[in-house]
Design a protein around this motif. Structure first.
Motif, PDB file in Angstrom:
ATOM      1  N   ALA A 155       0.834  -1.196   0.000  1.00 27.47           N
ATOM      2  CA  ALA A 155       0.000   0.000   0.000  1.00 27.47           C
ATOM      3  C   ALA A 155       0.870   1.249   0.000  1.00 27.47           C
ATOM      4  O   ALA A 155       1.812   1.362   0.779  1.00 27.47           O
ATOM      5  CB  ALA A 155      -0.922  -0.001   1.219  1.00 27.47           C
ATOM      6  N   VAL A 156       0.547   2.187  -0.881  1.00 31.51           N
ATOM      7  CA  VAL A 156       1.207   3.490  -0.912  1.00 31.51           C
ATOM      8  C   VAL A 156       0.298   4.540  -0.280  1.00 31.51           C
ATOM      9  O   VAL A 156       0.719   5.319   0.573  1.00 31.51           O
ATOM     10  CB  VAL A 156       1.567   3.887  -2.358  1.00 31.51           C
ATOM     11  N   PHE A 157      -0.971   4.541  -0.699  1.00 32.31           N
ATOM     12  CA  PHE A 157      -1.958   5.461  -0.108  1.00 32.31           C
ATOM     13  C   PHE A 157      -3.339   4.845  -0.236  1.00 32.31           C
ATOM     14  O   PHE A 157      -3.689   4.341  -1.301  1.00 32.31           O
ATOM     15  CB  PHE A 157      -1.935   6.816  -0.813  1.00 32.31           C
ATOM     16  N   PRO A 158      -4.117   4.881   0.860  1.00 27.18           N
ATOM     17  CA  PRO A 158      -3.720   5.288   2.212  1.00 27.18           C
ATOM     18  C   PRO A 158      -2.813   4.229   2.858  1.00 27.18           C
ATOM     19  O   PRO A 158      -2.897   3.048   2.510  1.00 27.18           O
ATOM     20  CB  PRO A 158      -5.046   5.386   2.959  1.00 27.18           C
ATOM     21  N   LYS A 159      -1.987   4.647   3.805  1.00 28.74           N
ATOM     22  CA  LYS A 159      -1.197   3.696   4.569  1.00 28.74           C
ATOM     23  C   LYS A 159      -2.113   2.850   5.441  1.00 28.74           C
ATOM     24  O   LYS A 159      -3.240   3.246   5.772  1.00 28.74           O
ATOM     25  CB  LYS A 159      -0.178   4.421   5.444  1.00 28.74           C
ATOM     26  N   ARG A 160      -1.637   1.673   5.823  1.00 30.64           N
ATOM     27  CA  ARG A 160      -2.418   0.758   6.647  1.00 30.64           C
ATOM     28  C   ARG A 160      -2.876   1.456   7.923  1.00 30.64           C
ATOM     29  O   ARG A 160      -2.099   2.036   8.661  1.00 30.64           O
ATOM     30  CB  ARG A 160      -1.574  -0.460   6.999  1.00 30.64           C
ATOM     31  N   GLY A 161      -4.195   1.404   8.186  1.00 33.17           N
ATOM     32  CA  GLY A 161      -4.749   1.980   9.407  1.00 33.17           C
ATOM     33  C   GLY A 161      -4.888   3.484   9.403  1.00 33.17           C
ATOM     34  O   GLY A 161      -5.123   4.085  10.460  1.00 33.17           O
ATOM     35  N   ALA A 162      -4.788   4.125   8.244  1.00 33.23           N
ATOM     36  CA  ALA A 162      -4.836   5.582   8.166  1.00 33.23           C
ATOM     37  C   ALA A 162      -6.237   6.104   8.487  1.00 33.23           C
ATOM     38  O   ALA A 162      -7.250   5.437   8.239  1.00 33.23           O
ATOM     39  CB  ALA A 162      -4.417   6.054   6.789  1.00 33.23           C
ATOM     40  N   ASN A 163      -6.290   7.316   9.050  1.00 35.27           N
ATOM     41  CA  ASN A 163      -7.538   8.054   9.258  1.00 35.27           C
ATOM     42  C   ASN A 163      -7.526   9.247   8.312  1.00 35.27           C
ATOM     43  O   ASN A 163      -6.644  10.106   8.409  1.00 35.27           O
ATOM     44  CB  ASN A 163      -7.667   8.527  10.705  1.00 35.27           C
ATOM     45  N   LEU A 164      -8.499   9.297   7.395  1.00 34.64           N
ATOM     46  CA  LEU A 164      -8.539  10.351   6.398  1.00 34.64           C
ATOM     47  C   LEU A 164      -9.628  11.357   6.719  1.00 34.64           C
ATOM     48  O   LEU A 164     -10.651  11.020   7.313  1.00 34.64           O
ATOM     49  CB  LEU A 164      -8.784   9.755   5.009  1.00 34.64           C
ATOM     50  N   THR A 165      -9.395  12.592   6.322  1.00 27.78           N
ATOM     51  CA  THR A 165     -10.410  13.620   6.517  1.00 27.78           C
ATOM     52  C   THR A 165     -11.636  13.291   5.670  1.00 27.78           C
ATOM     53  O   THR A 165     -11.555  12.553   4.678  1.00 27.78           O
ATOM     54  CB  THR A 165      -9.860  14.998   6.129  1.00 27.78           C
ATOM     55  N   SER A 166     -12.763  13.847   6.080  1.00 25.23           N
ATOM     56  CA  SER A 166     -14.034  13.544   5.426  1.00 25.23           C
ATOM     57  C   SER A 166     -13.973  13.831   3.924  1.00 25.23           C
ATOM     58  O   SER A 166     -13.546  14.901   3.488  1.00 25.23           O
ATOM     59  CB  SER A 166     -15.151  14.367   6.065  1.00 25.23           C
ATOM     60  N   THR A 167     -14.350  12.840   3.139  1.00 22.61           N
ATOM     61  CA  THR A 167     -14.321  12.950   1.681  1.00 22.61           C
ATOM     62  C   THR A 167     -15.254  11.909   1.094  1.00 22.61           C
ATOM     63  O   THR A 167     -15.705  10.994   1.791  1.00 22.61           O
ATOM     64  CB  THR A 167     -12.892  12.746   1.142  1.00 22.61           C
ATOM     65  N   ASN A 168     -15.554  12.049  -0.192  1.00 30.24           N
ATOM     66  CA  ASN A 168     -16.408  11.069  -0.878  1.00 30.24           C
ATOM     67  C   ASN A 168     -15.640  10.212  -1.875  1.00 30.24           C
ATOM     68  O   ASN A 168     -16.187   9.246  -2.414  1.00 30.24           O
ATOM     69  CB  ASN A 168     -17.553  11.788  -1.607  1.00 30.24           C
ATOM     70  N   THR A 169     -14.373  10.567  -2.136  1.00 31.10           N
ATOM     71  CA  THR A 169     -13.574   9.818  -3.099  1.00 31.10           C
ATOM     72  C   THR A 169     -12.145   9.692  -2.602  1.00 31.10           C
ATOM     73  O   THR A 169     -11.569  10.656  -2.090  1.00 31.10           O
ATOM     74  CB  THR A 169     -13.563  10.509  -4.479  1.00 31.10           C
ATOM     75  N   VAL A 170     -11.564   8.507  -2.750  1.00 33.94           N
ATOM     76  CA  VAL A 170     -10.165   8.262  -2.381  1.00 33.94           C
ATOM     77  C   VAL A 170      -9.485   7.558  -3.552  1.00 33.94           C
ATOM     78  O   VAL A 170     -10.047   6.630  -4.138  1.00 33.94           O
ATOM     79  CB  VAL A 170     -10.050   7.393  -1.112  1.00 33.94           C
TER      80      VAL A 170
END
Length: 238
Positions: free
Chosen positions: A150-165
């Motif tokens: 995995a490059v992004f998101p990293k394992r166990g990451a918390n991302l800011t609110s969004t509808n697409t990753v």
């Protein structure tokens, strides 16, 4: 009249000093010892990164012993070799007082390894780079790809609110013949929903705030070999 001769007696005051000035019984102040310098990162040498390891001692059809080597790092007393079987994700740790360690491995299996430098008198450590290799197997002409990372998101990451990753990963193959990736994506810990197969190492996915997602990448080469990555996860904050 008779004159009186008066005798004035002036007392003599003798000052005597107390023995407080004697410093012979004072406890000497011992300065603290200098801090132990932190160990530095070791540089890996062998087995080489993203290569086939062919220099082991064959023990039998299923096992061989490989001499792991790295360069000495400064301020280091011992080294911890960390080794993971990428097919089973089982890990082992070996302690070494030198810059080498002989370890018996399964043949025809991909591994990753790194070295942690340690020093006596401090909890500080330093980790080397992480390398991958295939331990040579009998009669194998083309190896399966390494499991994707995995490059992004990293394992166990918390991302800011969004509808697409945009999920991104790295693949590797010592034969350099990767042809495609299949992405599994789901809200359950063992993802089963296939989002597509293609040559790119990225894909946009739709997500919802407050939800945890799990994803896995299957890598295919031109000979039909494949490998499954670990299951990665990330959370979208509300």
């Amino acid at each position: 009249m008779r004159k009186l001769n008066l005798l004035y007696i002036i007392p003599c005051v003798i000052l005597m000093s107390c023995g407080g000035g004697d410093s012979g019984n004072e406890t000497p102040i011992i300065p603290p010892p200098p801090p132990v310098p932190s160990p530095l990162q070791a540089t890996l040498v062998f087995p080489e990164n993203n290569k086939e390891c062919t220099e082991g001692i064959v023990e039998n059809d299923t096992q061989s012993t490989v001499n792991f080597q790295w360069n000495n790092s400064e301020n280091t007393d011992t080294y911890e070799v960390n080794l993971k079987n990428l097919n089973t994700n089982n890990s082992i740790r070996i302690t070494s007082n030198s810059n080498a360690a002989q370890i018996t491995l399964s043949r025809g299996v991909p591994y990753e390894w790194f070295v942690i430098s340690k020093a006596n008198g401090t909890n500080q450590t330093a980790q080397s780079e992480v390398w991958k290799f295939y331990n040579q197997g009998p009669g194998i002409e083309n190896y399966a790809p390494f499991p994707a990372e995995a490059v992004f998101p990293k394992r166990g990451a918390n991302l800011t609110s969004t509808n697409t990753v945009k999920l991104q990963w790295n693949g590797g193959d010592i034969d350099e013949d990767i042809v495609s990736y299949t992405l599994l994506f789901d809200t359950v810990e063992t993802p089963v929903i296939e989002l597509g197969t293609g040559p790119d190492n990225f894909m946009d996915v739709t997500v919802s705030p407050g939800q945890t997602y799990y994803w896995q990448v299957i890598t295919f080469d031109s000979q039909g070999n494949s490998s499954n990555s670990e299951i990665f996860s990330f959370r979208i904050n509300s």
